[in-house]
Design a protein around this motif. Structure first.
Motif, PDB file in Angstrom:
ATOM      1  N   GLU A   1       0.831  -1.210   0.000  1.00 46.62           N
ATOM      2  CA  GLU A   1       0.000   0.000   0.000  1.00 46.62           C
ATOM      3  C   GLU A   1       0.864   1.258   0.000  1.00 46.62           C
TER       4      GLU A   1
ATOM      5  N   GLU B   1       2.296   1.660  -3.423  1.00 45.21           N
ATOM      6  CA  GLU B   1       1.270   2.155  -4.344  1.00 45.21           C
ATOM      7  C   GLU B   1       1.004   3.639  -4.124  1.00 45.21           C
ATOM      8  N   ARG B   2       0.948   4.053  -2.852  1.00 49.55           N
ATOM      9  CA  ARG B   2       0.734   5.479  -2.582  1.00 49.55           C
ATOM     10  C   ARG B   2       1.888   6.313  -3.119  1.00 49.55           C
TER      11      ARG B   2
ATOM     12  N   ASN C   1       1.533   6.435  -6.846  1.00 48.28           N
ATOM     13  CA  ASN C   1       0.447   7.347  -7.224  1.00 48.28           C
ATOM     14  C   ASN C   1       0.855   8.804  -7.016  1.00 48.28           C
ATOM     15  N   ASP C   2       1.544   9.048  -5.901  1.00 48.59           N
ATOM     16  CA  ASP C   2       2.012  10.417  -5.660  1.00 48.59           C
ATOM     17  C   ASP C   2       3.004  10.860  -6.734  1.00 48.59           C
TER      18      ASP C   2
ATOM     19  N   ASP D   1       3.109   9.706  -9.820  1.00 45.07           N
ATOM     20  CA  ASP D   1       2.341   9.932 -11.052  1.00 45.07           C
ATOM     21  C   ASP D   1       1.613  11.272 -11.008  1.00 45.07           C
ATOM     22  N   LYS D   2       1.009  11.572  -9.859  1.00 45.87           N
ATOM     23  CA  LYS D   2       0.311  12.852  -9.729  1.00 45.87           C
ATOM     24  C   LYS D   2       1.295  14.026  -9.857  1.00 45.87           C
TER      25      LYS D   2
ATOM     26  N   THR E   1       2.141  14.392 -13.448  1.00 44.46           N
ATOM     27  CA  THR E   1       1.015  14.989 -14.169  1.00 44.46           C
ATOM     28  C   THR E   1       0.922  16.488 -13.881  1.00 44.46           C
TER      29      THR E   1
END
Length: 203
Positions: free
Chosen positions: A80, A83-84, A87-88, A90-91, A94
């Motif tokens: 987890e 994954e966080r 994701n962070d 990727d954000k 972006t």
């Protein structure tokens, strides 16, 4: 064992080897205890099999708990967290791309605004130049008209003044001739004489 120790104490001539032999001879008594009860069962060789058994059972239970409960939970928490983090990341990537796009758009808008401002300034300068040229031409036309009108007025006034001068000169000449010779000269003759005289002077 206590008797052996007392014997060692009573015989101070014994060395370290005798003291170690006394301890070795009293070790079974220490394991069994003075009162005959097992005060330290972990030192009793007879209880070793049961101790080894419970050690294996405890280790197996602990291993099962760690392998089935703790390890999966730790692995899940780590996944987890990974994954966080992903994701962070990727954000963040972006957002960085969006920020670069917004910056590029801002720079394009700023360049367009500069171009438009320069074009507007050039148009204003051209319009001001055309307006100034038209106003200057109009002013020159008005000045030329005023000069022409003034020259016409001056010429008219000069002609009128010359006519008046001729008339006055003719009358004065007629009066002078009449006074000199006592005869009256015709006005036309006096005017012709004055005109001939003025033309001769101007020539």
């Amino acid at each position: 064992m206590s008797a052996n120790l007392h014997a060692v104490r009573r015989r101070p001539g014994l060395g370290l080897a005798a003291f170690a032999a006394a301890l070795a001879s009293g070790a079974p008594a220490l394991a069994a205890g003075d009162g005959g009860g097992a005060k330290l069962p972990q030192l009793d060789i007879a209880t070793y099999p049961s101790q080894v058994f419970w050690l294996v059972v405890s280790f197996a239970v602990l291993y099962i708990l760690v392998a089935k409960v703790a390890a999966p939970r730790i692995s899940e928490v780590l996944e987890e967290r990974q994954e966080r983090i992903a994701n962070d990341l990727d954000k963040a990537e972006t957002l960085r791309q969006e920020a670069e796009a917004v910056r590029a758009e801002y720079e394009r808008a700023l360049a367009d605004a500069r171009d438009k401002a320069h074009a507007a300034a050039r148009e204003a300068q051209d319009a001001a130049a055309r307006s100034n040229a038209a106003a200057e031409a109009e002013a020159r036309g008005k000045v030329a008209a005023m000069l022409a009108e003034a020259e016409a007025r001056i010429a008219a006034a000069s002609d009128g003044a010359m006519d008046n001068v001729r008339a006055v000169a003719g009358e004065a000449a007629a009066d002078a001739v009449e006074r000199l010779i006592g005869a009256r000269v015709a006005a036309e003759a006096a005017d012709r004489a004055v005109a001939a005289a003025m033309e001769g002077e101007s020539a």
